[in-house]
Scaffold this active site. Sequence first.
Site, PDB file in Angstrom:
ATOM      1  N   LEU A   1      51.661  38.554  38.149  1.00  0.00           N
ATOM      2  CA  LEU A   1      51.780  38.632  36.794  1.00  0.00           C
ATOM      3  C   LEU A   1      51.119  40.134  36.434  1.00  0.00           C
ATOM      4  CD1 LEU A   1      51.092  35.040  35.513  1.00  0.00           C
ATOM      5  CD2 LEU A   1      53.201  36.292  35.398  1.00  0.00           C
ATOM      6  N   GLY A   2      50.057  40.293  37.026  1.00  0.00           N
ATOM      7  CA  GLY A   2      49.242  41.411  36.588  1.00  0.00           C
ATOM      8  C   GLY A   2      48.184  41.762  37.550  1.00  0.00           C
TER       9      GLY A   2
ATOM     10  N   GLY B   1      40.909  41.455  40.769  1.00  0.00           N
ATOM     11  CA  GLY B   1      41.966  40.699  41.634  1.00  0.00           C
ATOM     12  C   GLY B   1      43.025  40.803  40.968  1.00  0.00           C
TER      13      GLY B   1
ATOM     14  N   VAL C   1      46.787  38.577  39.562  1.00  0.00           N
ATOM     15  CA  VAL C   1      47.262  37.289  39.011  1.00  0.00           C
ATOM     16  C   VAL C   1      48.386  36.998  39.488  1.00  0.00           C
ATOM     17  CG1 VAL C   1      47.369  36.336  36.641  1.00  0.00           C
ATOM     18  CG2 VAL C   1      45.535  38.207  37.094  1.00  0.00           C
TER      19      VAL C   1
ATOM     20  N   ASP D   1      34.901  44.626  28.688  1.00  0.00           N
ATOM     21  CA  ASP D   1      36.014  45.483  29.101  1.00  0.00           C
ATOM     22  C   ASP D   1      37.199  45.035  28.003  1.00  0.00           C
ATOM     23  OD1 ASP D   1      37.561  46.817  30.525  1.00  0.00           O
ATOM     24  OD2 ASP D   1      37.872  45.741  32.111  1.00  0.00           O
TER      25      ASP D   1
END
Length: 763
Positions: A476-477, A482, A484, A594
């Site tokens: 997913l991204g 890490g 996803v 972030d």
Amino acid sequence: MMTPISLFFLLSSIFTVKAQQGQSIVKPGSILTPITNSSWLSPSGLYAFGFYKQGNGFAVGVFLAGITQKTVVWTANRDNPPVSAESTLNFTSDGRLVLQSAQGAETSVANFSSASSASMLDTGNFVVNNSDNQSIWESFQHPTDTLLPTQRLLADDFVVLKSSVSESNQSTGRFRAVMQQNGYVALYPVGTSLTMDYGYWSTSSGIPNGSLNLDDHGFLYVTNSSFNLPISPSRNSAKGTVLYRLRMEDDGFLRLYSYNLQEQNGGWSIIWSPLNEPVVNICSPRGLCGVNAFCVQGGCERNSTTENCDEKGMNTTMEEVPGIIWENVTYSQSLLSTKQDCDDACLQDCSCEAALFNDRVCGKQKLPLKFVNFKIPYIDSNATLAFIKVRTPTPSSEGTVTKKKGLDILIIIVSLVAFAFIVLAISGIAIYRSRIFANENILNAGNVVLSDEDVGPRSFTYIELEKITDGFKDELGRGSFGIVYKGTIENGQKIIAVKRLERLLVDREREFQTEMKVIGRIHHKNLIRLLGYCHDGPNRLLVYEYMCNGSLADVLFKPEKKPSWDERMGIACNIARGILYLHEGCIEKIIHCDIKPQNILMDENMCAKIFDFGLAKLLKPDQSKTTTNIRGTRGYVAPEWHRLNCPVTVKVDVYSFGIVLLEIISCRRCVDNNLSEEEAILEEWSYRCFECGELGKLVNDEEVEMRQLEKMVKVALWCILYDPSLRLSMKKVLLMLEGTADIPIPPNCSSISQYYQGFGENK
Ligand SMILES: *[C@@H]1O[C@H](CO)[C@@H](O)[C@H](O)[C@H]1NC(C)=O
Ligand SMILES: *[C@@H]1O[C@H](CO)[C@@H](O)[C@H](O)[C@H]1NC(C)=O
Ligand SMILES: *[C@@H]1O[C@H](CO)[C@@H](O)[C@H](O)[C@H]1NC(C)=O
Ligand SMILES: *[C@@H]1O[C@H](CO)[C@@H](O)[C@H](O)[C@H]1NC(C)=O
Ligand SMILES: *[C@@H]1O[C@H](CO)[C@@H](O)[C@H](O)[C@H]1NC(C)=O
Ligand SMILES: *[C@@H]1O[C@H](CO)[C@@H](O)[C@H](O)[C@H]1NC(C)=O
Ligand SMILES: *[C@@H]1O[C@H](CO)[C@@H](O)[C@H](O)[C@H]1NC(C)=O
Ligand SMILES: *[C@@H]1O[C@H](CO)[C@@H](O)[C@H](O)[C@H]1NC(C)=O
Ligand SMILES: *[C@@H]1O[C@H](CO)[C@@H](O)[C@H](O)[C@H]1NC(C)=O
Ligand SMILES: *[C@@H]1O[C@H](CO)[C@@H](O)[C@H](O)[C@H]1NC(C)=O
Ligand SMILES: *[C@@H]1O[C@H](CO)[C@@H](O)[C@H](O)[C@H]1NC(C)=O
Ligand SMILES: *[C@@H]1O[C@H](CO)[C@@H](O)[C@H](O)[C@H]1NC(C)=O
């Protein structure tokens, strides 16, 4: 500041009738009785000192006599029972103030002697002087639950605002607001130590040795006389036309009220509260309110007594409450080999209402069970088993009743005995359920099973997650540490997102723990929810709810389908709410570190949720800054990150938010080298457009309301100021975005270009 004189004139014009009764100075020998001559009024008649009705009798205190609602603001001996109508309040000739019962027993109303005058002032302060005309006692120095304008709450752990039992019962309630020595204002339950574990809200900064003040305009702030720290937004009410009061409320909230004297049928309205979400959701652990009790807004009420240990017709058992922990106040403990032995030990002890069992130590607990929280197995030892005693009617004694009927009877039985206990679910857990589970609690009581939603995140094995994500197939991204992946649970019914933490072992472990700490416990509709985790051998994974609309970056920078202006404004407010909650909603301040469009996910209703807490920093309540290595993503990181040894504060998130807000406004990335040099850096470009009055350029001449556009840009520019201390707080940002606070012109932003001169490579 409003002078007492102008207040006097204003109020006396409003209360002309009452004013004639107002007597300013009371001399020894004066007497009050509950029925006739029941109070001494302030000169304008606004405030009164004397008897007011309480329960079946009367109490002595200060109340607002000049308005329809006779709001009580102070009470003498608040925990004493009400007095009868035959009592007298005697300002004795030797200068004491005593309450005499019909039988002649005397109670001191306040600790002073040899007073020679007393006076109810128009500020609401009851002041007593000695013969040298020096003040020797003031009600303002002995607050109960209310702080009035010009009253100060000094840094003192004992002189605090303590809530009342209820609106109509002024006895000491369950919560308190403390002006701490460290300068922070913090909220705690009554009867706990004043430590982080128990506090459920505090200001985000403090002034050591400061005092808490409310001014005539309803502005609440902490000050040490040279420096003011605003707590509530400042406001501009016309002088003296509005009454204000700050009250520590019986539901644990601190609320600021206003009352407009010019409105005929006006009443008190809440104008500010530091908690706009129910941080103290006492109804949350459903199982706990459980069988013997029912949940009401504000607490679990338990109608059951220990005297009924062997009550006929009741089957008493112990039930385990998984996923829950509470404060360990063990009154008796023994070494027992099994949990069954521990259960039995509690069952046989009439005083025991609950038990904690860990490593053969069985600790018996009495009610109330305090500080109930969800257990996060990874952090809180999951070896501790928690049990509560459960009483159910024996079916045989009820004859043949249907289950439903049995429950009705249970409710009746439960309602018969009085034993209120309070469960305080504190430490940042907030489950947003507007429904009150009053009935549900009883109905669900039989099986004290907590649904997945109610317990904190659950644990998965690596194998399970591998299956769930179909071998980590669908990416997913990528987050800070890490990748996803998409997965499904509940037989494909529910889609979830699984983040597998990569990178160096040390970083990964830290990231894992940070995320667990940050979002394992907190719940907010604008923060992503952690559903589970995997801590299995070397594998560290985190499981989240799935957001079908991708990230804000997907939504914003897609040229095909730009979200509408209104949608964008909604998104901005949601992000601001999420960040505000991180900064101020929890006892530990959380800096996300972030904030960027890639870390903001959009659910099916296009509601924005902040994601990726791996870089977050947690600050202790008495900590307002921290030093740390640079975190975050270029283009969004605040300039102070680049300064050597410069501590960072929550203002780094404000900076990043400002950049994201500009991106939301203009639907473009903060740095876009495909554009002309003039336009490439959004930050500079926005400021230039703002200075030149060409804001239309920022939205590509999209049709938007100019005033709104200007407002948004101004807020953004306030957020990205070079000097962190000048940047807005998230609270201010939200108030401005929502339109309830004025937005001044941002100061000269030359600082922005300064920053870029130093970091030319950004161009
Ligand atoms: C109330 O007090 C005033 C003065 O203290 C006195 O003149 C008056 O008689 C009192 N009224 C009653 C009803 O006791
Ligand atoms: C007020 O509440 C306290 C504590 O719950 C109770 O003991 C007292 O009787 C109540 N007083 C009145 C007047 O209801
Ligand atoms: C008030 O107190 C004084 C002195 O203690 C006493 O002489 C007087 O009788 C008291 N008055 C009443 C009405 O109780
Ligand atoms: C007066 O002081 C004594 C001793 O310090 C204290 O026990 C009592 O509660 C105080 N009374 C009032 C009305 O504050
Ligand atoms: C106390 O001071 C006030 C004003 O400062 C004055 O009006 C009043 O008469 C004084 N009272 C005494 C007993 O001296
Ligand atoms: C009490 O004393 C202060 C000055 O110390 C004075 O301003 C005030 O008027 C006095 N109040 C009474 C009731 O005498
Ligand atoms: C007040 O607080 C500020 C900020 O904490 C500090 O710089 C200043 O010295 C304090 N002033 C006094 C009089 O304590
Ligand atoms: C706080 O203020 C009090 C009185 O103003 C003073 O005595 C005390 O020394 C101060 N404490 C600190 C830590 O500044
Ligand atoms: C009491 O309740 C437990 C569990 O609900 C049940 O197993 C047990 O049979 C009941 N005992 C009686 C006497 O009803
Ligand atoms: C509870 O506290 C007691 C003593 O304070 C301690 O011995 C016991 O291990 C604690 N139990 C748990 C489950 O933490
Ligand atoms: C919690 O329980 C799991 C399995 O039940 C176990 O693997 C893990 O080590 C336990 N964690 C702690 C901190 O005891
Ligand atoms: C609990 O018991 C008390 C005393 O019998 C009763 O007044 C009260 O209404 C009960 N509460 C509920 C909610 O049933």
